[in-house]
Design an enzyme around this catalytic site. Structure first.
Site, PDB file in Angstrom:
ATOM      1  N   VAL A 150      61.188  86.875  28.105  1.00 19.52           N
ATOM      2  CA  VAL A 150      61.320  85.683  27.270  1.00 19.52           C
ATOM      3  C   VAL A 150      62.778  85.244  27.271  1.00 19.52           C
ATOM      4  CG1 VAL A 150      60.940  84.664  25.005  1.00 19.52           C
ATOM      5  CG2 VAL A 150      59.425  86.480  25.819  1.00 19.52           C
ATOM      6  N   SER A 200      56.042  94.461  29.327  1.00 19.73           N
ATOM      7  CA  SER A 200      55.222  94.602  30.529  1.00 19.73           C
ATOM      8  C   SER A 200      54.610  93.275  30.952  1.00 19.73           C
ATOM      9  CB  SER A 200      54.123  95.639  30.284  1.00 19.73           C
ATOM     10  OG  SER A 200      53.289  95.217  29.212  1.00 19.73           O
ATOM     11  N   GLY A 257      64.114  88.800  25.183  1.00 19.27           N
ATOM     12  CA  GLY A 257      63.076  89.806  25.028  1.00 19.27           C
ATOM     13  C   GLY A 257      62.367  90.048  26.345  1.00 19.27           C
ATOM     14  N   GLY A 270      55.988  90.288  30.663  1.00 20.14           N
ATOM     15  CA  GLY A 270      56.944  89.327  31.160  1.00 20.14           C
ATOM     16  C   GLY A 270      58.224  89.336  30.365  1.00 20.14           C
ATOM     17  N   ASP A 286      46.641  92.636  19.295  1.00 20.71           N
ATOM     18  CA  ASP A 286      47.923  93.289  19.589  1.00 20.71           C
ATOM     19  C   ASP A 286      48.954  92.971  18.506  1.00 20.71           C
ATOM     20  OD1 ASP A 286      49.591  94.940  21.015  1.00 20.71           O
ATOM     21  OD2 ASP A 286      50.262  93.391  22.401  1.00 20.71           O
ATOM     22  N   LYS A 344      58.465  82.027  27.969  1.00 19.23           N
ATOM     23  CA  LYS A 344      57.918  83.322  28.371  1.00 19.23           C
ATOM     24  C   LYS A 344      57.476  83.227  29.829  1.00 19.23           C
ATOM     25  CE  LYS A 344      54.163  86.560  27.301  1.00 19.23           C
ATOM     26  NZ  LYS A 344      53.014  86.834  26.395  1.00 19.23           N
TER      27      LYS A 344
END
Length: 1009
Positions: free
Chosen positions: A695, A691, A688, A693, A820, A711
C-alpha cells in the site's frame, strides 16, 4: 463453564466416555493430502500434549504414564492409539488404572482425538474449557443419580434430547442447573421442586412446553430464573412475588404466557431484570415498582398489555424510585392514555426509553427533557399530538430519536441541532410545518433522516446537504418544499437513498448529484424539475432504482443508463424525445416506465413505441423560386453572417465543454497515473505491506490534487486476482461511514507488459490500529509518544467497528462476512474514526449459514483471529466475524497480540482474559492505562465536559478505581464474543448496546463526580 469435580472423583467420566466421541472440538476428519512437514508438526503437537497431560498426574500405581518417554514413539505408549496413515493420536483409554491427578488443557490440542476414556480413576479439579465445547447427544444418563454431591450441572449448548429427566430432582446438592440451548422437548419435571439448594435455573431454548410446575415456586433460594425461548404457557400465580425472595434475574421472554403481571412482583427487592417480552401477557399494569431499588432493565414489549383506561400509564411514576433503571421497553402493546409528566423523574441512568407502536395519546411531556442521558428515545406509531418542546435539545447524548407516525404539529425546534450525536432521526408521517431548521446541519453523525409526509415548506437547507455522514437515507418526500436542489447535494457521497419526491422543487437536476457515488435509490418524481438528465449521473454505478417521473425533463434519454444494474427505472410523463436505448434495463418492459413521453420512438416491441424513421428530404424547388429566394435573402444573409458565426462558435464551445464534462465524470486511472502518483512506487511512499500486496500513499490529479492510498496487489500470490475481484464486488455494494471508501480501481499492464491490478482508496492519515496498539522498533521515540490510545479512544474505535460489522451482517441487501478482521485492517481517519478495510477475503452470504456447516473452502482469515470452527472445516459465518471482533477487543485492552509467545500449552488470549475477571483485571491490561493515569483522567474529564457543555476543570478523583469497572465490562464483551461455541457468541446489536453502556458509565461517572 467448566464443571467442578472436586470431591466426587472422576466417576463422571463414565458418562463422558459415551459422549466425548462427538466433541466438536476434536477433528475426526481424514488427512488426505497432508505433507511431510504438516505431519511432523502435528506429531510434535500431539507428543507435547501427551507430556503435558502426564505432568498433571500425581499418582500412577500401575506405571502407565511413567512409561511415556522418548524410548518409544508416542503411538506405542500405553493407552494411546494412533491412526494408521497420519500417525496422530485418535484414542486415549486409561480406564480403571487407579490414576490420580487433574486434567491438562493441552488435551484440546489433540485435533484427531475422537475417544477419551478416563473411567474409574480419581481426577479432580475442573474440566478445562478446551474440552468443554461439546455437542453431546442422547438423553440424561441415569448414572448421574450417583453424583450425590454434584453442585453444578452445566450442559448448555449441546444436542441433548428426550426431555429433562425427573431423576435430577434426586441430586439435592445442586446449586446451579445451566442447560440452555438443548432441544430437550417435553415439560419441566415437577421433581425440580425438590432441589432446595438451587440458586440458578437456566432452561432457555429447550423446546419445553406445558406449564411451570407449582413445585418450582418452593425454591426460595433462586436468584436466576430463566426459561426464555420455549413454548411454555399459562399464567403466573398471584403469589409469584412471594416465592423467590432473592430473585435477581427473571427471564420469561419468547413463550406463550398469558394473564396479567402479578402485583406481587413488587416484592422482589433484589430484582435487577424483568424480561417478559414476546408473550401474550395482558391487562392493566398496576404494579408499584418503587421497592425494586436495584431494577436496571424492564422488557415488556410485544405483549397485549393495556386495558383502555386513561390512567394505565400511571405505573411509570413508581419507577422514579428505581434509581438504577437503564432500559425501559414497552413497544408493541395496547397501552393507551397520556404519558405522565412523571417520566421526567425517571433514573438519571436511563439510556433507552422505547414505547413505540402503542395507542398513547396527548402531548409529549416537556419533562422528558430531563432524561439527559438517553441514547435511544422511540415514541413512533402512537397518537401523540401537540408540538415538540424546545428542551428536546437537552438530550445531547441521543443517538436514535423517533417521533414518526403520530399527529405532531408545529415547527421542528432549532434546538434539535444540539443533538450532535444523533445517528437516526425519524419524524415522518406527522403534521409538522414551517421550514427545515438549518441547525440540523450540526448533526454531523446522522446516518438516516426521515421528515417525509409532513407539511414542511421552504427550501432544502444547504447546511443539511453538508452532513456528509448521511449514508442510509435522506427522505424529505411529500411535503411542500420549493426552490432548486442545491449543488451542495454533491457532499452526500456516502448516501444510499435520496427521496425528495412529491414536493414543489424546480430548476435543473444538479450535475453534482453525480458525486453521490453510493446512491442506490434516487426518487425525484412529482416535482417540476426541467432540462436534461445530467451526463455526470453516469458515475452512479451502484444505482438500482431511479424515478424521475412527472417532471418537465426533456432531451434524449442518455445511453449510460444501459450500463446500470437497475431494478426500476421510471421516466414517465416528461418530455423526452428521440430513440429509446435498447440494452440493459431497457430490455425489460416490466422494469421501466416511459408512458407520457410522446416524442420517444424505438425500443423493444413490448413498449409499443412508434418506429424511429429518418427525416425525409424536402422535394426540390423550381429554379425560378430558388433564384427569387436567393436574391431576397442576400441582404438579410449578409447582415446575419457575423451573428451566425458567433452563435456557431458559442454552440461548438458549449458542446465541447459538455462532452469534456461527461468524459471527466467517469474517472479512470492507468498504470502510468499511479506510477506518477507514488513517485515510481518509491519506498518513501510505502505505508504498508503484506502477502496480498503493498500500500502506497499517492497524490492523484483529479479536480485538483487528491491524497489517496493505493493498494498494489501481489499477483504472484495465489488467489490475488480472486481477492481483487472480491474486494471490488464487495466495496461496490456497500457504503457506511465506518467502512473504507474505494475511489477507483486499475486493471492494466505495467510498462514491461506484466499484469497490474490496484485499488485506490480514500487516504486515512492516522494509519491502522495495529500501529497505535503496538509500537515498532523502527519508530523513533517521538513517534512512539503518539502510539498511545486512551480508554475513551479505544471504546470509540470499538463502537465504530461494531457499527460497521452490524451494517455488513444485517443492513446490506445481501449480508457480507468480512473474514479477516484484525487491527491492521482497521484504519483511522483524521478524527480517529475507525473504518474497516481489506475486503479481499470477504464473502457474500446469500442464504442462512449454519455455523457448524462443513465447507471445502480453505480456512479464511489470520491465525489468532480466525474462529476455531473454521479450522474444523465449518462454513464462514457472521459468528466468525464476531469471534475475530472479540479477539480484537481483548487485544485493545490487554495490549497483547493473540499470537504473543506467552500463549502456549493451552493458554490463549481468551482464557488469559477470562481468568483475570474480575479481581485480577489490572494485572492483564495494557500498561499504558497504568502508566498514564493522569492523561486518562484528563481525556475522560474533557469528554464528559463536552457531553454536558461544561468547561473542563481538573478535579481530584480516586485514581485506579475510575477505569476498572469499564475495563472489566469491555473484557467481558471480548470474552463473550470469542467463546468457542458460535451460537453462544454475542450479536452485533448486543455488542453495540453493551459498548454504549460502557461509554455511558465512563462519562457519567466523571459527570457525577
Amino acid at each position: 463453564m467448566a464443571i467442578p469435580l472436586s470431591g466426587i472423583g472422576f466417576r463422571l467420566l463414565k458418562l463422558f466416555h459415551v459422549w466425548l466421541v462427538v466433541m466438536t472440538l476434536l477433528n475426526v476428519g481424514t488427512l488426505s493430502t497432508a505433507t511431510t512437514t504438516s505431519s511432523f508438526v502435528g506429531s510434535k503437537t500431539d507428543r507435547l500434549a501427551l507430556l503435558a497431560f502426564k505432568s498433571k498426574i500425581t499418582h500412577d500405581p500401575q506405571g502407565v504414564v511413567s512409561s511415556w518417554n522418548n524410548s518409544h514413539h508416542f503411538c506405542e505408549w500405553q493407552g494411546v492409539t494412533c491412526g494408521h496413515r497420519h500417525r496422530r493420536v485418535t484414542v486415549i483409554n486409561l480406564s480403571s488404572r487407579g490414576i490420580v491427578g487433574s486434567l491438562s488443557p493441552s488435551i484440546g490440542n489433540l485435533s484427531f482425538l475422537h475417544e477419551f476414556n478416563l473411567n474409574n480413576n480419581t481426577f479432580q479439579g475442573e474440566i478445562p474449557t478446551e474440552l468443554g465445547n461439546n455437542k453431546l447427544v442422547g438423553k440424561f444418563p441415569k448414572e448421574l443419580t450417583s453424583l450425590s454431591k454434584l453442585t453444578y450441572l452445566v450442559i448448555q449448548a449441546n444436542n441433548l434430547t428426550g426431555g429433562i429427566s425427573s431423576f435430577i430432582g434426586n441430586l439435592t446438592s445442586l446449586e446451579v442447573i445451566s442447560a440452555a440451548k438443548n432441544p430437550f422437548g417435553g415439560s419441566i419435571p415437577d421433581t425440580l421442586g425438590q432441589l432446595k439448594n438451587l440458586r440458578q435455573l437456566g432452561l432457555g431454548g429447550n423446546q419445553l412446553s406445558g406449564m411451570i410446575p407449582s413445585s418450582i415456586y418452593n425454591l426460595s433460594f433462586i436468584t436466576v430464573f430463566s426459561v426464555a425461548s420455549n413454548q411454555l404457557r399459562g399464567s403466573l400465580p398471584s403469589s409469584f412475588g412471594f416465592k423467590f425472595h432473592h430473585l435477581q434475574l427473571l427471564q420469561l421472554q419468547m413463550n406463550q404466557f398469558t394473564g396479567p403481571l402479578p402485583l406481587s412482583i413488587s416484592n422482589f427487592s433484589e430484582l435487577e431484570q424483568i424480561q417478559v417480552e414476546y408473550n401474550s401477557f395482558n391487562g392493566k399494569i398496576t404494579n408499584n415498582f418503587g421497592n425494586l431499588k436495584k431494577l436496571k432493565k424492564i422488557g415488556l414489549f410485544r405483549n397485549n398489555f393495556g386495558s383502555g383506561e386513561p390512567d394505565e400509564l400511571a405505573f411509570l411514576g413508581s419507577l422514579a424510585n428505581c434509581s438504577n433503571l437503564m432500559l425501559l421497553g414497552m413497544e408493541v402493546n395496547r397501552f393507551r392514555g397520556v404519558l405522565p409528566a412523571s417520566v421526567g423523574n425517571l433514573s438519571s441512568h436511563l439510556f433507552s426509553f422505547i414505547f413505540g407502536r402503542n395507542q398513547i395519546y396527548g402531548t409529549i411531556p416537556s419533562t422528558i427533557g430531563n432524561l439527559v442521558n438517553l441514547t435511544v428515545l422511540s415514541m413512533g406509531n402512537n397518537q401523540l399530538t401537540g408540538t415538540i418542546a424546545t428542551n428536546i435539545g437537552n438530550l445531547q447524548k441521543l443517538q436514535r430519536l423517533s417521533f414518526a407516525i403520530n399527529h405532531l404539529s408545529g415547527k421542528i425546534p432549532d434546538s434539535m441541532g444540539n443533538l450532535s450525536l444523533l445517528n437516526e432521526l425519524y419524524m415522518a408521517n406527522n403534521r409538522l410545518e414551517g421550514t427545515i431548521p438549518s441547525s440540523l446541519g450540526n448533526c454531523q453523525n446522522l446516518l438516516s433522516l426521515r421528515l417525509d409526509q409532513n407539511n414542511l415548506s421552504g427550501t432544502i437547507p444547504r447546511e443539511l446537504l453538508r452532513v456528509s455522514s448521511l449514508s442510509i437515507s435522506l427522505n424529505l418526500a411529500r411535503n411542500h418544499l420549493f426552490g432548486s436542489l442545491s449543488t451542495e447535494v454533491g457532499n452526500l457521497k456516502n448516501l444510499g437513498e435520496l427521496d425528495i419526491s412529491e414536493d414543489r422543487l424546480s430548476g435543473e437536476i444538479p450535475s453534482s448529484l453525480g458525486s453521490c457515488s453510493s446512491l442506490e435509490s434516487l426518487y425525484l418524481q412529482e416535482n417540476s424539475f426541467q432540462g436534461s438528465i445530467p451526463l455526470q449521473l453516469e458515475s452512479l454505478r451502484g444505482i438500482q432504482n431511479i424515478d424521475l417521473s412527472q417532471n418537465n425533463l426533456s432531451g434524449k434519454i442518455p445511453t449510460f443508463l444501459e450500463k446500470f444494474s437497475l431494478m426500476n427505472l421510471n421516466l414517465s410523463f416528461n418530455d423526452f424525445e428521440g430513440d429509446l436505448p435498447m440494452r440493459g434495463v431497457f430490455t425489460n418492459a416490466s422494469a421501466i416506465s416511459i408512458a407520457g413521453n410522446y416524442r420517444l420512438c424505438g425500443g423493444i416491441l413490448e413498449l409499443h413505441l412508434p418506429r424511429c424513421t429518418p427525416k425525409k428530404s424536402k422535394p426540390k424547388m423550381p429554379l425560378s423560386h430558388i433564384i427569387a429566394i436567393t436574391t431576397a435573402s442576400v441582404l438579410v444573409g449578409v447582415t446575419m453572417v457575423s451573428f451566425s458565426i458567433i452563435c456557431w462558435f458559442k454552440k461548438r464551445r458549449k458542446t465541447q465543454s459538455t462532452v469534456s464534462s461527461s468524459k471527466e465524470s467517469f474517472w479512470k486511472v492507468s498504470y502510468g497515473n499511479l506510477l506518477k502518483a507514488t513517485d515510481g512506487f518509491s519506498k518513501a511512499n510505502l505505508i504498508g505491506f503484506g502477502s496480498s500486496g503493498s500500500v502506497y500513499k499517492g497524490l492523484l490529479d483529479h479536480d485538483g490534487e487528491l491524497v489517496v492510498a493505493i493498494k498494489v496487489l501481489n499477483l504472484q500470490n495465489r488467489g490475488a486476482t480472486k481477492s481483487f475481484l472480491a474486494e471490488c464486488e464487495t466495496l461496490r455494494n456497500i457504503r457506511h461511514r465506518n467502512l473504507v471508501k474505494i475511489i477507483t480501481s486499475c486493471s492494466s499492464v505495467d510498462f514491461q507488459g506484466n499484469e497490474f491490478k490496484a485499488l485506490v482508496y480514500e487516504f486515512m492519515p492516522n494509519g491502522n490500529l495495529e500501529r497505535w496498539l503496538h509500537s515498532s522498533p523502527e519508530i523513533n521515540n517521538e513517534q512512539n509518544e503518539l502510539q498511545r490510545l486512551n480508554l475513551l479512544q479505544r471504546i470509540n474505535i470499538a463502537i465504530d467497528v461494531a457499527y460497521a460489522l452490524d451494517y455488513l451482517h444485517h443492513h446490506c441487501q445481501t449480508p457480507i462476512i468480512h473474514c479477516d478482521l484484525k487491527p491492521s485492517n482497521i484504519l483511522l481517519d483524521n478524527d480517529m474514526v475507525a473504518h474497516i478495510g481489506d475486503f479481499g477475503l470477504a464473502k457474500f452470504c446469500s442464504e442462512f449459514i449454519i455455523p457448524n456447516q462443513s465447507s471445502s473452502i480453505g480456512v479464511r482469515g489470520t491465525i489468532g483471529y480466525a474462529a476455531p470452527e473454521y479450522g474444523l472445516g465449518s462454513e464462514m459465518s457472521t459468528y466468525g466475524d464476531v469471534y475475530s471482533y472479540g479477539i480484537l477487543l481483548l487485544e485493545m485492552i490487554t495490549g497483547k497480540r493473540p499470537t504473543d509467545s506467552m500463549f502456549e500449552e493451552g493458554l490463549n488470549i481468551h482464557s488469559f482474559a477470562k481468568m483475570a475477571l474480575p479481581q485480577r483485571m489490572m494485572e492483564i491490561v495494557d500498561p499504558v492505562f497504568l502508566n498514564n493515569e493522569k492523561e486518562e483522567e484528563r481525556a475522560i474529564e474533557m469528554a464528559a465536559a463536552t457531553a454536558t457543555n461544561k468547561t473542563w476543570e481538573p478535579i481530584q478523583v480516586n485514581n485506579g478505581d475510575k477505569m476498572v469497572e469499564c475495563l472489566i465490562s469491555m473484557v467481558k464483551i471480548g470474552v463473550a464474543c470469542s467463546i468457542d461455541s458460535p451460537q453462544d457468541r454475542m450479536s452485533s446489536s448486543s455488542i453495540l448496546h453493551e459498548l454504549h453502556l460502557v461509554k455511558h458509565k465512563l462519562l457519567q461517572k466523571r459527570i457525577s463526580d
